[in-house]
Design a protein around this motif. Structure first.
Motif, mmCIF file in Angstrom:
data_model
loop_
_atom_site.group_PDB
_atom_site.id
_atom_site.type_symbol
_atom_site.label_atom_id
_atom_site.label_comp_id
_atom_site.label_asym_id
_atom_site.label_seq_id
_atom_site.Cartn_x
_atom_site.Cartn_y
_atom_site.Cartn_z
ATOM 1 N N SER A 39 15.293 1.862 -11.395
ATOM 2 C CA SER A 39 14.483 0.873 -10.679
ATOM 3 C C SER A 39 14.586 1.046 -9.168
ATOM 4 O O SER A 39 13.604 0.839 -8.442
ATOM 5 C CB SER A 39 14.915 -0.544 -11.080
ATOM 6 N N GLY A 40 15.778 1.430 -8.676
ATOM 7 C CA GLY A 40 15.940 1.627 -7.247
ATOM 8 C C GLY A 40 15.090 2.771 -6.724
ATOM 9 O O GLY A 40 14.420 2.643 -5.687
ATOM 10 N N ILE A 41 15.108 3.901 -7.426
ATOM 11 C CA ILE A 41 14.264 5.038 -7.034
ATOM 12 C C ILE A 41 12.800 4.637 -7.070
ATOM 13 O O ILE A 41 12.022 4.977 -6.167
ATOM 14 C CB ILE A 41 14.521 6.238 -7.962
ATOM 15 N N ARG A 42 12.420 3.924 -8.119
ATOM 16 C CA ARG A 42 11.035 3.476 -8.252
ATOM 17 C C ARG A 42 10.587 2.658 -7.045
ATOM 18 O O ARG A 42 9.547 2.941 -6.438
ATOM 19 C CB ARG A 42 10.892 2.630 -9.522
ATOM 20 N N GLN A 43 11.371 1.659 -6.670
ATOM 21 C CA GLN A 43 10.935 0.741 -5.625
ATOM 22 C C GLN A 43 11.036 1.333 -4.230
ATOM 23 O O GLN A 43 10.139 1.134 -3.407
ATOM 24 C CB GLN A 43 11.746 -0.563 -5.713
ATOM 25 N N VAL A 44 12.109 2.079 -3.955
ATOM 26 C CA VAL A 44 12.231 2.703 -2.636
ATOM 27 C C VAL A 44 11.123 3.729 -2.413
ATOM 28 O O VAL A 44 10.520 3.792 -1.337
ATOM 29 C CB VAL A 44 13.621 3.365 -2.476
ATOM 30 N N THR A 45 10.832 4.517 -3.449
ATOM 31 C CA THR A 45 9.760 5.504 -3.346
ATOM 32 C C THR A 45 8.407 4.830 -3.142
ATOM 33 O O THR A 45 7.607 5.258 -2.294
ATOM 34 C CB THR A 45 9.707 6.383 -4.612
ATOM 35 N N ALA A 46 8.159 3.775 -3.901
ATOM 36 C CA ALA A 46 6.894 3.051 -3.764
ATOM 37 C C ALA A 46 6.761 2.444 -2.372
ATOM 38 O O ALA A 46 5.686 2.503 -1.758
ATOM 39 C CB ALA A 46 6.794 1.964 -4.831
ATOM 40 N N GLY A 47 7.850 1.863 -1.865
ATOM 41 C CA GLY A 47 7.817 1.278 -0.529
ATOM 42 C C GLY A 47 7.563 2.321 0.546
ATOM 43 O O GLY A 47 6.785 2.100 1.478
ATOM 44 N N ALA A 48 8.223 3.477 0.416
ATOM 45 C CA ALA A 48 8.037 4.550 1.398
ATOM 46 C C ALA A 48 6.616 5.099 1.346
ATOM 47 O O ALA A 48 5.999 5.379 2.390
ATOM 48 C CB ALA A 48 9.042 5.671 1.130
ATOM 49 N N LEU A 49 6.079 5.261 0.138
ATOM 50 C CA LEU A 49 4.698 5.743 0.000
ATOM 51 C C LEU A 49 3.705 4.754 0.598
ATOM 52 O O LEU A 49 2.732 5.153 1.256
ATOM 53 C CB LEU A 49 4.375 5.980 -1.474
ATOM 54 N N MET A 50 3.948 3.458 0.378
ATOM 55 C CA MET A 50 3.064 2.444 0.947
ATOM 56 C C MET A 50 3.091 2.513 2.467
ATOM 57 O O MET A 50 2.038 2.446 3.129
ATOM 58 C CB MET A 50 3.489 1.058 0.471
ATOM 59 N N MET A 51 4.272 2.658 3.035
ATOM 60 C CA MET A 51 4.390 2.767 4.491
ATOM 61 C C MET A 51 3.679 4.019 4.999
ATOM 62 O O MET A 51 2.973 3.972 6.026
ATOM 63 C CB MET A 51 5.868 2.809 4.882
ATOM 64 N N ALA A 52 3.819 5.122 4.284
ATOM 65 C CA ALA A 52 3.172 6.368 4.689
ATOM 66 C C ALA A 52 1.658 6.244 4.653
ATOM 67 O O ALA A 52 0.956 6.719 5.561
ATOM 68 C CB ALA A 52 3.636 7.509 3.779
ATOM 69 N N VAL A 53 1.144 5.609 3.602
ATOM 70 C CA VAL A 53 -0.305 5.419 3.481
ATOM 71 C C VAL A 53 -0.828 4.575 4.634
ATOM 72 O O VAL A 53 -1.874 4.889 5.237
ATOM 73 C CB VAL A 53 -0.652 4.765 2.130
ATOM 74 N N LEU A 54 -0.116 3.514 4.974
ATOM 75 C CA LEU A 54 -0.540 2.650 6.072
ATOM 76 C C LEU A 54 -0.585 3.420 7.387
ATOM 77 O O LEU A 54 -1.522 3.263 8.183
ATOM 78 C CB LEU A 54 0.412 1.462 6.195
ATOM 79 N N LEU A 55 0.407 4.254 7.616
ATOM 80 C CA LEU A 55 0.441 5.043 8.853
ATOM 81 C C LEU A 55 -0.673 6.088 8.875
ATOM 82 O O LEU A 55 -1.294 6.330 9.922
ATOM 83 C CB LEU A 55 1.799 5.723 8.998
ATOM 84 N N LEU A 56 -0.955 6.702 7.721
ATOM 85 C CA LEU A 56 -2.004 7.720 7.644
ATOM 86 C C LEU A 56 -3.388 7.148 7.921
ATOM 87 O O LEU A 56 -4.246 7.836 8.484
ATOM 88 C CB LEU A 56 -1.977 8.399 6.271
ATOM 89 N N VAL A 57 -3.628 5.905 7.526
ATOM 90 C CA VAL A 57 -4.942 5.291 7.752
ATOM 91 C C VAL A 57 -5.011 4.578 9.100
ATOM 92 O O VAL A 57 -5.991 3.905 9.407
ATOM 93 C CB VAL A 57 -5.304 4.301 6.621
ATOM 94 N N GLY A 58 -3.945 4.745 9.894
ATOM 95 C CA GLY A 58 -3.957 4.180 11.235
ATOM 96 C C GLY A 58 -3.559 2.723 11.321
ATOM 97 O O GLY A 58 -3.805 2.071 12.347
ATOM 98 N N GLN A 59 -2.942 2.205 10.271
ATOM 99 C CA GLN A 59 -2.514 0.809 10.267
ATOM 100 C C GLN A 59 -1.256 0.647 11.126
ATOM 101 O O GLN A 59 -0.275 1.366 10.955
ATOM 102 C CB GLN A 59 -2.212 0.343 8.841
ATOM 103 N N LYS A 60 -1.276 -0.285 12.034
ATOM 104 C CA LYS A 60 -0.124 -0.559 12.874
ATOM 105 C C LYS A 60 0.897 -1.363 12.077
ATOM 106 O O LYS A 60 0.578 -2.398 11.489
ATOM 107 C CB LYS A 60 -0.543 -1.329 14.127
#
Length: 302
Positions: A39-60
């Protein structure tokens, strides 16, 4: 009904369906993978991917220290103590039963909200009737499982699932009444990441790493599914629904999830399914109707 409310209902529909499948996926995952590490790998990975997606689309990524603290509390309650502990419980109890236990969560939400004092006016005859019907539906399922409580591991799994359910309900009420000024997806990223970090720390104390040598491919596929759909897609939908709908109404997905989990467990994991389940389905869905009706009445009166 305005556009935001319609979108909130659509988001809630996604949560109802997808989170019903996550119990099945978690059961497969923790079968060969240390539960808290999984569960830890699942959630940390999901959180990091969400942050990466936000940065890629220019979200502050704008969030205050206060809101970071609030997301850490919510992530600990819902992601770590809620979802993560349910995953651990599924090592010992069927996935459908775990989902059924979590279905009492709306009862906890209303009680905690009432004690908190923020949603006392939301409790009316319809809501109370719905909660009682939901509880009756769960009680019908337990009729077939009382004898299994003599098994110590099974009992621990049951108690852990109830504890996780309460923590998720507490996190739901906390999130509703301690909102963040940051954007929804930013909150998602911080909640997933913080909850995942807590789970990884818990893994150091509670997991048996000797199981790492026996991880099956099915567990890895389950992990990938849960990262992309169980966490990234549906958790964002849940927070959106929670933001635009009353917390008691936003939590009714817990009534729908068990039956999806039961069907998947029956067809693919050989878990038991009896005629009582059909009766419980009708009773519980009736409870969903009354809770929905109760909150509609509240909005009309307001």
């Amino acid at each position: 009904m305005d556009k935001k409310t319609v979108n909130a209902y659509l988001a809630l529909s996604v949560v109802c369906v997808v989170w019903g499948t996550t119990y099945f996926a978690m059961r497969i995952g923790v079968a060969t993978f240390p539960a808290f590490l999984f569960s830890g790998i699942r959630q940390v990975t999901a959180g990091a991917l969400m942050m990466a997606v936000l940065l890629l689309v220019g979200q502050k990524i704008a969030i205050s220290r206060r809101d970071i603290t609030r997301q850490f509390v919510a992530g600990t309650l819902m992601i770590a103590l809620g979802n993560g502990v349910v995953g651990w419980a599924e090592r010992y109890i069927p996935s459908g039963l775990a989902a059924l236990i979590v279905s009492v969560m709306p009862i906890y939400v209303v009680i905690i909200g009432y004690v908190w004092g923020n949603e006392r006016k939301a409790v009316n005859g319809y809501v109370l009737t719905g909660l009682l019907l939901g509880a009756a539906g769960v009680a019908l399922i337990f009729r077939d499982n009382l004898a299994d409580l003599a098994n110590t591991d099974y009992l621990y799994g049951i108690l852990a699932a109830f504890f996780a359910c309460f923590c998720w309900a507490a996190g739901t009420v906390y999130t509703k009444h301690r909102p963040s000024s940051a954007k929804t997806l930013v909150n998602v990223a911080f909640q997933l990441s913080s909850g995942g970090v807590v789970l990884l720390l818990a893994s150091l104390f509670f997991d048996d790493y000797s199981r790492l040598d026996a991880i099956a491919p099915d567990s890895l596929w389950a992990l990938l599914y849960l990262i992309l759909f169980g966490s990234l897609a549906s958790y964002g939908c849940f927070l959106y629904a929670l933001k635009h709908l009353p917390s008691g109404l936003a939590s009714v997905y817990a009534y729908v999830n068990p039956f999806i989990a039961l069907l998947l467990g029956y067809f693919f994991l050989d878990e038991r399914l009896t005629w009582i389940t059909g009766l419980a389905l009708m009773v519980t869905l009736s409870g969903v109707f009354f809770i929905n009706k109760g909150y509609q009445v509240k909005r009309t009166v307001s």
